[in-house]
Design an enzyme around this catalytic site. Sequence first.
Site, PDB file in Angstrom:
ATOM      1  N   HIS A 217       1.357   4.870   5.723  1.00 58.43           N
ATOM      2  CA  HIS A 217       1.650   3.512   6.535  1.00 58.43           C
ATOM      3  C   HIS A 217       0.523   3.349   7.642  1.00 58.43           C
ATOM      4  O   HIS A 217       0.140   2.405   7.880  1.00 58.43           O
ATOM      5  CB  HIS A 217       2.903   3.545   7.253  1.00 58.43           C
ATOM      6  CG  HIS A 217       4.130   3.330   6.244  1.00 58.43           C
ATOM      7  ND1 HIS A 217       5.078   4.525   6.064  1.00 58.43           N
ATOM      8  CD2 HIS A 217       4.516   2.626   5.317  1.00 58.43           C
ATOM      9  CE1 HIS A 217       6.148   4.071   5.162  1.00 58.43           C
ATOM     10  NE2 HIS A 217       5.646   2.907   4.818  1.00 58.43           N
TER      11      HIS A 217
ATOM     12  N   GLN B 143      16.447  -5.036  -2.835  1.00 59.88           N
ATOM     13  CA  GLN B 143      15.574  -4.542  -3.603  1.00 59.88           C
ATOM     14  C   GLN B 143      16.136  -3.269  -4.218  1.00 59.88           C
ATOM     15  O   GLN B 143      15.657  -2.589  -4.872  1.00 59.88           O
ATOM     16  CB  GLN B 143      14.264  -4.404  -3.195  1.00 59.88           C
ATOM     17  CG  GLN B 143      13.801  -3.530  -1.879  1.00 59.88           C
ATOM     18  CD  GLN B 143      12.662  -3.361  -1.330  1.00 59.88           C
ATOM     19  OE1 GLN B 143      12.053  -4.324  -0.584  1.00 59.88           O
ATOM     20  NE2 GLN B 143      11.851  -2.590  -1.703  1.00 59.88           N
TER      21      GLN B 143
HETATM   22  O1  PAF Z   1       6.865  -1.317  -0.393  1.00 58.74           O
HETATM   23  C1  PAF Z   1       7.831  -1.398   0.465  1.00 58.74           C
HETATM   24  O2  PAF Z   1       7.991  -0.519   1.599  1.00 58.74           O
HETATM   25  C2  PAF Z   1       8.690  -2.448   0.379  1.00 58.74           C
HETATM   26  O3  PAF Z   1       8.944  -2.701  -1.126  1.00 58.74           O
HETATM   27  C3  PAF Z   1       8.294  -3.968   0.972  1.00 58.74           C
HETATM   28  C4  PAF Z   1       6.930  -4.362   0.717  1.00 58.74           C
HETATM   29  C5  PAF Z   1       8.219  -3.549   2.598  1.00 58.74           C
HETATM   30  C6  PAF Z   1       9.556  -4.693   0.858  1.00 58.74           C
HETATM   31  O4  PAF Z   1      10.659  -4.432   1.319  1.00 58.74           O
END
Ligand code: PAF
Length: 274
Positions: free
Chosen positions: A35, A59
């Site tokens: 990140h 998700q």
């Molecule tokens: O890759 C992730 O951490 C997630 O899928 C995202 C893009 C933040 C969407 O919730």
Amino acid sequence: MTIVDSPALLAKFLRAEHDISIGFVATMGALHDGHIRLIKQAKEQNEIVVVSIFVNPTQFLANEDFDRYPKKDSADKKICELAGVTYLFMPDTASIYTNDEVSLVAPVVKGYILEGMSRPGHFDGVLTVVMKLLNIVRPTRAYFGKKDAQQLYLISLMVKKMFLDTQIIAVDTLRDKDGLAYSSRNSYLSKTQRELALKIPRSLRIATSMIIEKRFDSAKIIKKMEEILNPLEVVYIAVVDREFNALTKVEISNTIILVEVLVGQTRLLDNIWI
Ligand code: PAF
């Protein structure tokens, strides 16, 4: 750094910043060096940087790790502060989703193969939340890791098809010293499981050496990778082009080799771009 939890307030702050380039990194928190790489690149290329931390419920499938997804709010705040983030957006679920939702549906084929086949509906949730976040932030550029290659492809497609005015920037995968790609889910692994997980980057290195030796046959590459990954539970190995069409032979500069395995209960994915 300003921490904001309200979508309306963040939008108000950002709209007040006229003619300024905005870099955006969407995350689910438990930030790691991967990140930080995204944030650094966003900082180099834009005047201000917005990072979101939101563990997106839509998700996750019913049997997945939503309830135990790693949460490290105070460490994450420090990381963002040190990395020079301008706005850290940490909304709660009620400010992003209501009972009368409007949701996006991922494309039938490309959204429901590979990761989308093992996690049906996952990409509907990803696209819906990313669309919401992009509309709140309206970034000049948004940064996503190549490790989640199918997610990156589908988000780029969505941005194009929905005529959003944001450039999607693909950022290379960052690996730990032992070769394992950084992932928030690596924290679930025991020492023994981590050792086993190293078979993943190893299988991708072997695939790369086969390609260097001009052995382009996808089936043979997949078979070799399966041998290396044994005894891990392989969810899929695939050789696809950059638009996620299956390839019977590797095409130089147009191929992604993807792998997903289960190490214990932990789902780990990785890939190489050829
Ligand atoms: O890759 C992730 O951490 C997630 O899928 C995202 C893009 C933040 C969407 O919730």
